[in-house]
Design an enzyme around this catalytic site. Sequence first.
Site, PDB file in Angstrom:
ATOM      1  N   GLU A 162      -6.894   6.496  32.757  1.00 45.30           N
ATOM      2  CA  GLU A 162      -7.468   5.360  32.143  1.00 45.30           C
ATOM      3  C   GLU A 162      -8.723   5.078  33.126  1.00 45.30           C
ATOM      4  OE1 GLU A 162      -4.190   2.641  31.847  1.00 45.30           O
ATOM      5  OE2 GLU A 162      -3.341   3.777  30.275  1.00 45.30           O
ATOM      6  N   ASN A 203      -5.388  11.807  33.103  1.00 45.13           N
ATOM      7  CA  ASN A 203      -4.819  11.655  31.999  1.00 45.13           C
ATOM      8  C   ASN A 203      -5.540   9.800  31.235  1.00 45.13           C
ATOM      9  OD1 ASN A 203      -2.259  11.223  30.549  1.00 45.13           O
ATOM     10  ND2 ASN A 203      -1.668   9.844  31.951  1.00 45.13           N
ATOM     11  N   HIS A 239       0.273   7.207  23.226  1.00 45.92           N
ATOM     12  CA  HIS A 239       1.017   5.983  22.377  1.00 45.92           C
ATOM     13  C   HIS A 239       0.507   5.721  21.140  1.00 45.92           C
ATOM     14  CE1 HIS A 239       3.068   5.592  26.488  1.00 45.92           C
ATOM     15  NE2 HIS A 239       1.664   5.770  27.328  1.00 45.92           N
ATOM     16  N   ASP A 269       4.457   8.740  22.669  1.00 47.91           N
ATOM     17  CA  ASP A 269       5.631   7.190  21.868  1.00 47.91           C
ATOM     18  C   ASP A 269       4.620   7.018  20.596  1.00 47.91           C
ATOM     19  OD1 ASP A 269       3.519   5.253  22.792  1.00 47.91           O
ATOM     20  OD2 ASP A 269       5.564   4.233  23.997  1.00 47.91           O
TER      21      ASP A 269
HETATM   22  C1  XIL Z   1       4.030   1.699  31.632  1.00 49.67           C
HETATM   23  C2  XIL Z   1       5.463   1.824  31.691  1.00 49.67           C
HETATM   24  O1  XIL Z   1       6.362   2.178  30.913  1.00 49.67           O
HETATM   25  C3  XIL Z   1       7.039   0.432  32.045  1.00 49.67           C
HETATM   26  O2  XIL Z   1       7.267  -0.080  32.485  1.00 49.67           O
HETATM   27  C4  XIL Z   1       5.263  -0.932  32.865  1.00 49.67           C
HETATM   28  O3  XIL Z   1       6.199  -2.747  32.863  1.00 49.67           O
HETATM   29  C5  XIL Z   1       3.811  -0.746  32.951  1.00 49.67           C
HETATM   30  O4  XIL Z   1       3.965   0.594  32.603  1.00 49.67           O
HETATM   31  N1  XIL Z   1      -0.245   4.140  30.197  1.00 49.67           N
HETATM   32  C6  XIL Z   1       0.620   4.645  31.644  1.00 49.67           C
HETATM   33  C7  XIL Z   1       1.490   4.157  32.197  1.00 49.67           C
HETATM   34  O5  XIL Z   1       0.182   4.639  32.193  1.00 49.67           O
HETATM   35  O6  XIL Z   1       2.056   4.096  33.453  1.00 49.67           O
HETATM   36  C8  XIL Z   1       2.253   3.091  31.364  1.00 49.67           C
HETATM   37  O7  XIL Z   1       4.309   2.905  31.626  1.00 49.67           O
HETATM   38  C9  XIL Z   1       1.680   2.944  30.197  1.00 49.67           C
HETATM   39  C10 XIL Z   1       0.594   2.986  29.807  1.00 49.67           C
END
Ligand code: XIL
Length: 452
Positions: A162, A203, A239, A269
Amino acid sequence: MRSLRTGFRGTGLSLAAVVTGAALLLTAPVAHAADTPLRDLAAAKGKVIGTAVTGSKLTGSYGDIAGAQFNSLTPGNAMKWGSVEPTQGSFNWTEADQIVAFAQAHNQQVRGHTLAWHSQNPSWLTNGTWTSAQLSTLLQNHINTEVGRYKGKIAAWDVVNEPFNEDGTYRSTLWYNGLGANYIANALTWARAADPAAKLYINDYNVEGVNAKSTALYNLVKSLKAAGVPIDGVGLQAHLILGQVPATLQQNIQRFADLGVDVAITELDVRMALPADSTKLAQQAADYKAVLAACVAVTRCVNVTVWGFTDSDSWVPSTFPGYGAATPYDENYAPKPAYYAIAEALGGGTTTPPTGACTATYAVGSQWNTGFTGQVTIACSGASLSSWHANWTFGAGQQVTQAWNAICTQSGTAVSCANASYNGSVPDGGSVSFGFNGSWSGSNPVPTVTLG
Ligand code: XIL
Protein backbone atom coordinates in the site's frame (compact mmCIF):
# COMPACT_ATOMS: atom_id res chain seq x y z
CA MET A 1 -15.32 -35.76 14.93
CA ARG A 2 -17.90 -38.37 15.76
CA SER A 3 -19.46 -40.40 13.04
CA LEU A 4 -23.05 -41.23 13.69
CA ARG A 5 -23.87 -43.61 10.93
CA THR A 6 -26.66 -45.97 11.86
CA GLY A 7 -27.52 -49.31 10.55
CA PHE A 8 -31.27 -49.07 10.28
CA ARG A 9 -33.44 -47.10 7.94
CA GLY A 10 -36.83 -47.04 9.55
CA THR A 11 -37.80 -43.64 10.82
CA GLY A 12 -39.84 -44.91 13.74
CA LEU A 13 -41.20 -41.40 13.75
CA SER A 14 -44.75 -40.44 13.20
CA LEU A 15 -44.90 -37.32 11.11
CA ALA A 16 -47.93 -36.24 13.05
CA ALA A 17 -45.83 -36.14 16.18
CA VAL A 18 -43.36 -33.76 14.60
CA VAL A 19 -43.38 -30.02 15.07
CA THR A 20 -43.82 -28.51 18.41
CA GLY A 21 -44.51 -25.19 16.84
CA ALA A 22 -40.85 -24.76 16.15
CA ALA A 23 -40.46 -25.51 12.47
CA LEU A 24 -38.19 -23.20 10.54
CA LEU A 25 -38.23 -22.88 6.81
CA LEU A 26 -35.14 -21.62 5.12
CA THR A 27 -34.18 -21.16 1.55
CA ALA A 28 -30.58 -21.99 1.02
CA PRO A 29 -28.44 -22.17 -2.08
CA VAL A 30 -28.76 -25.72 -3.28
CA ALA A 31 -25.23 -26.78 -3.27
CA HIS A 32 -22.76 -29.46 -2.61
CA ALA A 33 -19.03 -28.98 -2.75
CA ALA A 34 -17.75 -29.27 -6.29
CA ASP A 35 -16.41 -32.69 -7.11
CA THR A 36 -12.99 -31.33 -8.01
CA PRO A 37 -11.29 -29.13 -5.40
CA LEU A 38 -10.55 -25.58 -6.48
CA ARG A 39 -6.81 -26.21 -6.18
CA ASP A 40 -6.95 -29.00 -8.75
CA LEU A 41 -9.07 -26.93 -11.11
CA ALA A 42 -6.64 -24.03 -10.72
CA ALA A 43 -3.61 -26.26 -11.27
CA ALA A 44 -5.10 -27.54 -14.50
CA LYS A 45 -5.26 -23.92 -15.67
CA GLY A 46 -1.70 -23.23 -14.54
CA LYS A 47 -2.95 -21.05 -11.69
CA VAL A 48 -2.65 -21.03 -7.95
CA ILE A 49 -5.69 -20.47 -5.73
CA GLY A 50 -5.07 -19.20 -2.24
CA THR A 51 -6.71 -18.03 0.92
CA ALA A 52 -5.70 -15.85 3.82
CA VAL A 53 -5.80 -17.83 7.05
CA THR A 54 -5.71 -17.46 10.80
CA GLY A 55 -3.28 -19.99 12.28
CA SER A 56 -5.29 -20.82 15.39
CA LYS A 57 -8.28 -21.90 13.29
CA LEU A 58 -6.50 -24.47 11.13
CA THR A 59 -8.29 -27.49 12.59
CA GLY A 60 -11.71 -29.07 12.09
CA SER A 61 -13.79 -27.94 9.12
CA TYR A 62 -11.73 -24.76 8.69
CA GLY A 63 -8.52 -26.73 8.39
CA ASP A 64 -10.13 -29.35 6.18
CA ILE A 65 -11.35 -26.78 3.68
CA ALA A 66 -8.18 -24.68 3.77
CA GLY A 67 -6.10 -27.78 3.09
CA ALA A 68 -8.34 -29.41 0.51
CA GLN A 69 -9.47 -26.48 -1.63
CA PHE A 70 -6.47 -24.15 -1.79
CA ASN A 71 -2.85 -24.54 -2.83
CA SER A 72 -1.59 -21.29 -1.39
CA LEU A 73 -1.94 -19.72 2.04
CA THR A 74 -1.33 -16.14 3.11
CA PRO A 75 -1.09 -15.43 6.83
CA GLY A 76 -3.80 -12.82 7.37
CA ASN A 77 -1.88 -11.14 10.17
CA ALA A 78 0.79 -13.51 11.46
CA MET A 79 3.74 -12.21 9.45
CA LYS A 80 3.11 -8.51 9.96
CA TRP A 81 5.80 -6.66 11.87
CA GLY A 82 3.54 -5.99 14.85
CA SER A 83 2.83 -9.71 15.12
CA VAL A 84 6.39 -10.98 14.85
CA GLU A 85 8.26 -8.36 16.88
CA PRO A 86 5.85 -6.83 19.37
CA THR A 87 8.75 -5.74 21.55
CA GLN A 88 11.99 -4.65 19.94
CA GLY A 89 14.34 -7.60 19.72
CA SER A 90 11.80 -10.09 21.07
CA PHE A 91 10.18 -12.20 18.39
CA ASN A 92 7.05 -14.29 18.22
CA TRP A 93 6.98 -16.60 15.23
CA THR A 94 4.45 -19.05 16.62
CA GLU A 95 1.52 -18.40 14.32
CA ALA A 96 3.65 -17.75 11.25
CA ASP A 97 5.57 -20.99 11.81
CA GLN A 98 2.32 -22.87 12.28
CA ILE A 99 0.89 -21.64 9.01
CA VAL A 100 4.09 -22.45 7.13
CA ALA A 101 4.11 -25.97 8.64
CA PHE A 102 0.44 -26.48 7.71
CA ALA A 103 1.15 -25.34 4.16
CA GLN A 104 4.09 -27.71 3.84
CA ALA A 105 2.03 -30.60 5.18
CA HIS A 106 -0.66 -29.84 2.59
CA ASN A 107 1.66 -29.21 -0.34
CA GLN A 108 0.73 -25.55 -0.47
CA GLN A 109 2.63 -22.38 -1.31
CA VAL A 110 2.90 -19.55 1.18
CA ARG A 111 2.61 -15.89 0.28
CA GLY A 112 4.52 -13.85 2.82
CA HIS A 113 2.61 -10.76 3.89
CA THR A 114 4.03 -8.14 4.47
CA LEU A 115 7.39 -6.44 5.13
CA ALA A 116 7.19 -2.68 4.63
CA TRP A 117 3.77 -1.25 5.43
CA HIS A 118 2.37 1.74 7.31
CA SER A 119 -0.10 -0.32 9.35
CA GLN A 120 0.06 -3.01 12.04
CA ASN A 121 3.59 -2.05 12.98
CA PRO A 122 4.70 -2.45 16.59
CA SER A 123 4.26 0.65 18.74
CA TRP A 124 7.93 0.71 19.66
CA LEU A 125 8.63 1.27 15.97
CA THR A 126 5.92 3.80 15.23
CA ASN A 127 6.40 5.74 18.47
CA GLY A 128 10.18 5.83 18.26
CA THR A 129 12.20 8.79 17.10
CA TRP A 130 14.60 7.60 14.45
CA THR A 131 17.13 9.19 12.19
CA SER A 132 16.76 8.11 8.63
CA ALA A 133 19.91 6.01 8.96
CA GLN A 134 18.40 4.23 11.96
CA LEU A 135 15.10 3.73 10.19
CA SER A 136 16.85 2.27 7.18
CA THR A 137 18.79 -0.15 9.38
CA LEU A 138 15.62 -1.16 11.21
CA LEU A 139 13.88 -1.97 7.95
CA GLN A 140 16.87 -3.81 6.54
CA ASN A 141 17.25 -5.89 9.69
CA HIS A 142 13.55 -6.66 9.77
CA ILE A 143 13.61 -7.88 6.19
CA ASN A 144 16.80 -9.89 6.74
CA THR A 145 15.41 -11.51 9.84
CA GLU A 146 11.94 -12.39 8.59
CA VAL A 147 12.75 -13.29 4.99
CA GLY A 148 15.84 -15.14 6.19
CA ARG A 149 13.86 -17.17 8.70
CA TYR A 150 11.55 -18.48 6.00
CA LYS A 151 14.14 -18.70 3.24
CA GLY A 152 13.16 -21.38 0.73
CA LYS A 153 9.66 -21.70 2.19
CA ILE A 154 7.92 -18.65 0.75
CA ALA A 155 6.80 -18.56 -2.87
CA ALA A 156 6.25 -14.82 -2.91
CA TRP A 157 6.60 -11.87 -0.55
CA ASP A 158 4.43 -8.78 -0.49
CA VAL A 159 7.57 -6.79 0.19
CA VAL A 160 5.92 -3.38 0.06
CA ASN A 161 2.26 -2.91 0.90
CA GLU A 162 0.00 0.00 0.00
CA PRO A 163 2.59 2.63 -0.97
CA PHE A 164 0.22 4.90 -2.91
CA ASN A 165 -2.57 7.37 -2.34
CA GLU A 166 -5.65 7.26 -4.54
CA ASP A 167 -4.31 10.06 -6.75
CA GLY A 168 -1.09 8.17 -7.42
CA THR A 169 1.15 10.22 -5.14
CA TYR A 170 3.15 8.41 -2.49
CA ARG A 171 1.37 7.81 0.76
CA SER A 172 2.78 9.68 3.72
CA THR A 173 4.12 6.89 5.93
CA LEU A 174 6.88 6.12 8.36
CA TRP A 175 8.91 4.78 5.46
CA TYR A 176 8.22 7.37 2.81
CA ASN A 177 8.57 10.28 5.20
CA GLY A 178 11.75 8.95 6.74
CA LEU A 179 13.48 7.41 3.75
CA GLY A 180 11.89 8.81 0.60
CA ALA A 181 10.60 6.70 -2.26
CA ASN A 182 13.90 4.83 -2.29
CA TYR A 183 12.69 2.67 0.57
CA ILE A 184 10.82 0.64 -2.01
CA ALA A 185 13.87 -0.24 -4.12
CA ASN A 186 15.91 -0.88 -0.98
CA ALA A 187 13.30 -3.16 0.57
CA LEU A 188 13.12 -5.20 -2.63
CA THR A 189 16.91 -5.44 -2.86
CA TRP A 190 17.21 -6.56 0.77
CA ALA A 191 14.46 -9.13 0.33
CA ARG A 192 16.18 -10.56 -2.76
CA ALA A 193 19.43 -10.89 -0.83
CA ALA A 194 17.71 -12.70 2.04
CA ASP A 195 15.86 -15.22 -0.17
CA PRO A 196 16.84 -15.21 -3.83
CA ALA A 197 14.13 -17.77 -4.69
CA ALA A 198 11.12 -15.81 -3.43
CA LYS A 199 9.13 -13.75 -5.94
CA LEU A 200 9.01 -10.15 -4.78
CA TYR A 201 5.81 -8.12 -5.04
CA ILE A 202 4.43 -4.66 -4.45
CA ASN A 203 0.84 -4.94 -3.28
CA ASP A 204 -1.92 -2.33 -3.12
CA TYR A 205 -5.69 -1.82 -3.15
CA ASN A 206 -7.86 0.11 -5.61
CA VAL A 207 -5.33 -0.75 -8.30
CA GLU A 208 -7.50 -3.40 -9.96
CA GLY A 209 -8.75 -1.21 -12.79
CA VAL A 210 -6.89 1.33 -14.89
CA ASN A 211 -6.85 4.50 -12.80
CA ALA A 212 -4.47 7.09 -11.36
CA LYS A 213 -3.32 4.82 -8.55
CA SER A 214 -2.70 1.76 -10.71
CA THR A 215 -0.95 3.93 -13.26
CA ALA A 216 1.40 5.21 -10.56
CA LEU A 217 2.11 1.59 -9.61
CA TYR A 218 2.65 0.78 -13.28
CA ASN A 219 5.12 3.63 -13.67
CA LEU A 220 6.95 2.61 -10.50
CA VAL A 221 7.31 -0.99 -11.64
CA LYS A 222 8.51 0.18 -15.03
CA SER A 223 11.18 2.39 -13.49
CA LEU A 224 12.26 -0.30 -11.01
CA LYS A 225 12.67 -2.76 -13.86
CA ALA A 226 14.64 -0.19 -15.85
CA ALA A 227 16.92 0.38 -12.87
CA GLY A 228 17.52 -3.33 -12.37
CA VAL A 229 15.76 -3.45 -9.00
CA PRO A 230 14.41 -6.93 -8.23
CA ILE A 231 10.63 -6.79 -8.76
CA ASP A 232 8.79 -9.91 -9.86
CA GLY A 233 5.15 -9.09 -9.46
CA VAL A 234 2.34 -6.79 -8.50
CA GLY A 235 -0.44 -7.71 -6.12
CA LEU A 236 -3.91 -6.35 -6.77
CA GLN A 237 -5.68 -6.73 -3.43
CA ALA A 238 -9.21 -6.65 -4.87
CA HIS A 239 -11.27 -5.78 -1.81
CA LEU A 240 -14.32 -5.20 -3.95
CA ILE A 241 -17.85 -3.95 -3.41
CA LEU A 242 -20.77 -5.94 -4.81
CA GLY A 243 -21.35 -5.21 -8.49
CA GLN A 244 -18.22 -3.10 -8.82
CA VAL A 245 -15.63 -5.25 -10.56
CA PRO A 246 -13.72 -2.70 -12.66
CA ALA A 247 -14.42 -3.13 -16.37
CA THR A 248 -10.70 -2.61 -17.06
CA LEU A 249 -9.48 -5.36 -14.73
CA GLN A 250 -8.19 -7.69 -17.44
CA GLN A 251 -6.67 -4.82 -19.42
CA ASN A 252 -4.90 -3.65 -16.28
CA ILE A 253 -3.57 -7.11 -15.47
CA GLN A 254 -2.36 -7.38 -19.05
CA ARG A 255 -0.48 -4.09 -18.99
CA PHE A 256 1.47 -5.19 -15.92
CA ALA A 257 2.14 -8.57 -17.52
CA ASP A 258 3.44 -6.75 -20.57
CA LEU A 259 5.98 -4.99 -18.35
CA GLY A 260 7.44 -8.42 -17.60
CA VAL A 261 6.10 -9.00 -14.10
CA ASP A 262 3.66 -11.51 -12.69
CA VAL A 263 0.30 -10.42 -11.33
CA ALA A 264 -1.56 -11.86 -8.36
CA ILE A 265 -5.01 -11.09 -7.05
CA THR A 266 -3.92 -11.13 -3.44
CA GLU A 267 -6.85 -10.31 -1.16
CA LEU A 268 -10.07 -10.92 -3.07
CA ASP A 269 -13.36 -10.40 -1.30
CA VAL A 270 -16.69 -8.94 -2.46
CA ARG A 271 -18.61 -7.26 0.31
CA MET A 272 -22.30 -6.51 0.34
CA ALA A 273 -24.67 -4.59 2.55
CA LEU A 274 -26.14 -7.02 5.05
CA PRO A 275 -28.32 -8.96 5.15
CA ALA A 276 -27.34 -11.14 2.23
CA ASP A 277 -30.10 -12.41 -0.01
CA SER A 278 -30.22 -14.64 -3.05
CA THR A 279 -30.05 -11.71 -5.48
CA LYS A 280 -26.93 -10.31 -3.83
CA LEU A 281 -25.33 -13.73 -3.60
CA ALA A 282 -25.94 -14.25 -7.31
CA GLN A 283 -24.35 -10.87 -8.10
CA GLN A 284 -21.44 -11.78 -5.85
CA ALA A 285 -20.99 -15.04 -7.74
CA ALA A 286 -20.90 -13.07 -11.00
CA ASP A 287 -18.30 -10.73 -9.49
CA TYR A 288 -16.05 -13.55 -8.32
CA LYS A 289 -16.41 -15.20 -11.69
CA ALA A 290 -15.41 -12.01 -13.50
CA VAL A 291 -12.28 -11.62 -11.38
CA LEU A 292 -11.25 -15.25 -11.85
CA ALA A 293 -11.95 -15.05 -15.57
CA ALA A 294 -9.75 -11.96 -15.93
CA CYS A 295 -6.89 -13.77 -14.23
CA VAL A 296 -7.40 -16.94 -16.21
CA ALA A 297 -7.27 -14.89 -19.42
CA VAL A 298 -3.76 -13.54 -18.75
CA THR A 299 -0.93 -16.07 -18.61
CA ARG A 300 1.15 -14.03 -16.18
CA CYS A 301 -1.69 -13.74 -13.69
CA VAL A 302 -0.45 -16.52 -11.47
CA ASN A 303 -2.46 -16.54 -8.26
CA VAL A 304 -5.89 -15.58 -6.98
CA THR A 305 -6.11 -15.46 -3.20
CA VAL A 306 -9.31 -14.83 -1.28
CA TRP A 307 -9.01 -12.79 1.91
CA GLY A 308 -10.52 -15.46 4.11
CA PHE A 309 -12.53 -18.29 2.60
CA THR A 310 -15.40 -18.23 5.09
CA ASP A 311 -17.62 -15.40 6.27
CA SER A 312 -16.70 -16.44 9.80
CA ASP A 313 -13.09 -15.39 9.17
CA SER A 314 -13.43 -12.16 7.23
CA TRP A 315 -12.15 -8.70 8.13
CA VAL A 316 -15.13 -7.07 6.42
CA PRO A 317 -17.82 -6.89 9.15
CA SER A 318 -15.51 -5.22 11.65
CA THR A 319 -13.88 -2.91 9.12
CA PHE A 320 -16.92 -1.89 7.07
CA PRO A 321 -19.86 -1.77 9.47
CA GLY A 322 -23.08 -3.01 7.89
CA TYR A 323 -21.19 -4.98 5.24
CA GLY A 324 -20.22 -8.62 5.17
CA ALA A 325 -20.86 -11.99 3.53
CA ALA A 326 -17.80 -11.21 1.39
CA THR A 327 -16.21 -14.67 1.01
CA PRO A 328 -17.07 -17.86 -0.92
CA TYR A 329 -18.25 -19.91 2.09
CA ASP A 330 -20.84 -18.90 4.63
CA GLU A 331 -20.24 -18.83 8.37
CA ASN A 332 -21.13 -22.52 8.67
CA TYR A 333 -18.65 -23.47 5.94
CA ALA A 334 -21.35 -24.12 3.36
CA PRO A 335 -20.17 -23.11 -0.11
CA LYS A 336 -22.01 -20.09 -1.49
CA PRO A 337 -22.82 -19.36 -5.14
CA ALA A 338 -19.46 -17.53 -5.26
CA TYR A 339 -17.68 -20.80 -4.56
CA TYR A 340 -19.31 -22.44 -7.57
CA ALA A 341 -18.56 -19.38 -9.65
CA ILE A 342 -14.86 -19.71 -8.83
CA ALA A 343 -14.96 -23.40 -9.72
CA GLU A 344 -16.69 -22.63 -12.99
CA ALA A 345 -14.26 -19.87 -13.93
CA LEU A 346 -11.45 -22.36 -13.31
CA GLY A 347 -13.00 -24.79 -15.75
CA GLY A 348 -15.03 -26.87 -13.33
CA GLY A 349 -17.90 -28.65 -15.05
CA THR A 350 -21.51 -28.47 -14.11
CA THR A 351 -20.96 -27.26 -10.60
CA THR A 352 -23.36 -24.35 -10.61
CA PRO A 353 -26.26 -25.04 -8.31
CA PRO A 354 -29.71 -24.63 -9.74
CA THR A 355 -31.28 -21.37 -8.69
CA GLY A 356 -34.73 -22.78 -7.92
CA ALA A 357 -35.58 -23.32 -4.30
CA CYS A 358 -34.89 -26.36 -2.22
CA THR A 359 -35.58 -25.81 1.44
CA ALA A 360 -34.75 -27.55 4.67
CA THR A 361 -37.28 -27.69 7.48
CA TYR A 362 -36.10 -28.61 10.96
CA ALA A 363 -38.60 -29.75 13.52
CA VAL A 364 -38.32 -31.02 17.05
CA GLY A 365 -40.50 -34.12 17.43
CA SER A 366 -41.00 -35.50 20.87
CA GLN A 367 -38.83 -34.16 23.66
CA TRP A 368 -38.22 -35.54 27.16
CA ASN A 369 -36.02 -34.60 30.10
CA THR A 370 -32.65 -35.06 28.42
CA GLY A 371 -33.49 -36.30 24.95
CA PHE A 372 -35.42 -35.42 21.86
CA THR A 373 -36.06 -36.53 18.33
CA GLY A 374 -35.49 -34.19 15.46
CA GLN A 375 -36.55 -34.35 11.85
CA VAL A 376 -35.30 -32.46 8.82
CA THR A 377 -37.26 -32.41 5.60
CA ILE A 378 -35.66 -31.31 2.35
CA ALA A 379 -38.19 -30.24 -0.25
CA CYS A 380 -37.60 -28.94 -3.76
CA SER A 381 -39.73 -26.76 -5.96
CA GLY A 382 -38.43 -25.51 -9.27
CA ALA A 383 -35.17 -27.29 -8.53
CA SER A 384 -33.92 -30.77 -7.77
CA LEU A 385 -31.02 -32.40 -6.02
CA SER A 386 -28.91 -35.45 -6.68
CA SER A 387 -27.21 -35.28 -3.28
CA TRP A 388 -27.40 -33.02 -0.28
CA HIS A 389 -25.84 -31.95 2.99
CA ALA A 390 -27.95 -30.36 5.69
CA ASN A 391 -25.81 -28.27 8.05
CA TRP A 392 -26.59 -26.46 11.24
CA THR A 393 -25.03 -25.22 14.45
CA PHE A 394 -26.59 -26.13 17.76
CA GLY A 395 -27.01 -23.10 19.96
CA ALA A 396 -27.46 -24.69 23.37
CA GLY A 397 -25.11 -27.63 23.62
CA GLN A 398 -27.36 -30.16 21.95
CA GLN A 399 -25.73 -33.31 20.62
CA VAL A 400 -26.86 -35.69 17.91
CA THR A 401 -26.55 -39.21 19.27
CA GLN A 402 -27.99 -41.27 16.44
CA ALA A 403 -29.33 -40.53 12.98
CA TRP A 404 -31.36 -42.41 10.42
CA ASN A 405 -31.85 -41.86 6.70
CA ALA A 406 -28.74 -39.64 6.75
CA ILE A 407 -25.13 -39.81 7.82
CA CYS A 408 -24.58 -37.17 10.45
CA THR A 409 -21.37 -35.97 12.01
CA GLN A 410 -21.07 -33.44 14.77
CA SER A 411 -17.89 -31.52 15.52
CA GLY A 412 -18.30 -29.16 18.45
CA THR A 413 -21.59 -27.42 17.81
CA ALA A 414 -21.52 -27.97 14.05
CA VAL A 415 -23.66 -30.73 12.61
CA SER A 416 -23.46 -31.89 9.04
CA CYS A 417 -25.79 -34.56 7.68
CA ALA A 418 -25.22 -36.10 4.27
CA ASN A 419 -27.80 -38.08 2.36
CA ALA A 420 -27.79 -41.84 2.70
CA SER A 421 -26.98 -43.78 -0.45
CA TYR A 422 -30.67 -44.19 -1.26
CA ASN A 423 -32.16 -40.74 -0.64
CA GLY A 424 -29.78 -38.22 -2.22
CA SER A 425 -32.17 -37.55 -5.03
CA VAL A 426 -34.88 -34.98 -4.38
CA PRO A 427 -36.98 -34.39 -7.49
CA ASP A 428 -38.63 -31.11 -8.40
CA GLY A 429 -41.81 -31.12 -6.36
CA GLY A 430 -40.59 -33.91 -4.07
CA SER A 431 -39.10 -34.18 -0.60
CA VAL A 432 -37.06 -36.48 1.62
CA SER A 433 -36.72 -36.57 5.38
CA PHE A 434 -34.24 -37.84 7.91
CA GLY A 435 -34.39 -38.06 11.64
CA PHE A 436 -32.14 -38.20 14.63
CA ASN A 437 -32.03 -38.61 18.36
CA GLY A 438 -30.36 -35.86 20.32
CA SER A 439 -29.53 -34.86 23.85
CA TRP A 440 -30.25 -31.46 25.33
CA SER A 441 -30.34 -29.64 28.64
CA GLY A 442 -31.60 -26.23 29.63
CA SER A 443 -33.14 -25.29 26.33
CA ASN A 444 -33.49 -26.81 22.90
CA PRO A 445 -33.72 -23.94 20.40
CA VAL A 446 -34.33 -24.67 16.72
CA PRO A 447 -31.21 -24.05 14.66
CA THR A 448 -30.95 -22.57 11.19
CA VAL A 449 -30.41 -25.33 8.64
CA THR A 450 -28.57 -24.61 5.43
CA LEU A 451 -28.25 -26.93 2.46
CA GLY A 452 -24.72 -27.32 1.31
C1 XIL B 1 -6.42 -7.07 7.61
C2 XIL B 1 -6.71 -8.33 8.40
O1 XIL B 1 -7.50 -9.19 7.63
C3 XIL B 1 -7.40 -8.00 9.69
O2 XIL B 1 -7.56 -9.14 10.50
C4 XIL B 1 -6.61 -6.94 10.45
O3 XIL B 1 -7.33 -6.56 11.60
C5 XIL B 1 -6.35 -5.76 9.59
O4 XIL B 1 -5.70 -6.15 8.39
N1 XIL B 1 -4.99 -4.92 3.22
C6 XIL B 1 -3.99 -5.76 3.64
C7 XIL B 1 -4.23 -6.75 4.70
O5 XIL B 1 -2.91 -5.76 3.03
O6 XIL B 1 -3.10 -7.00 5.47
C8 XIL B 1 -5.37 -6.32 5.59
O7 XIL B 1 -5.65 -7.39 6.48
C9 XIL B 1 -6.59 -5.96 4.77
C10 XIL B 1 -6.28 -4.81 3.86
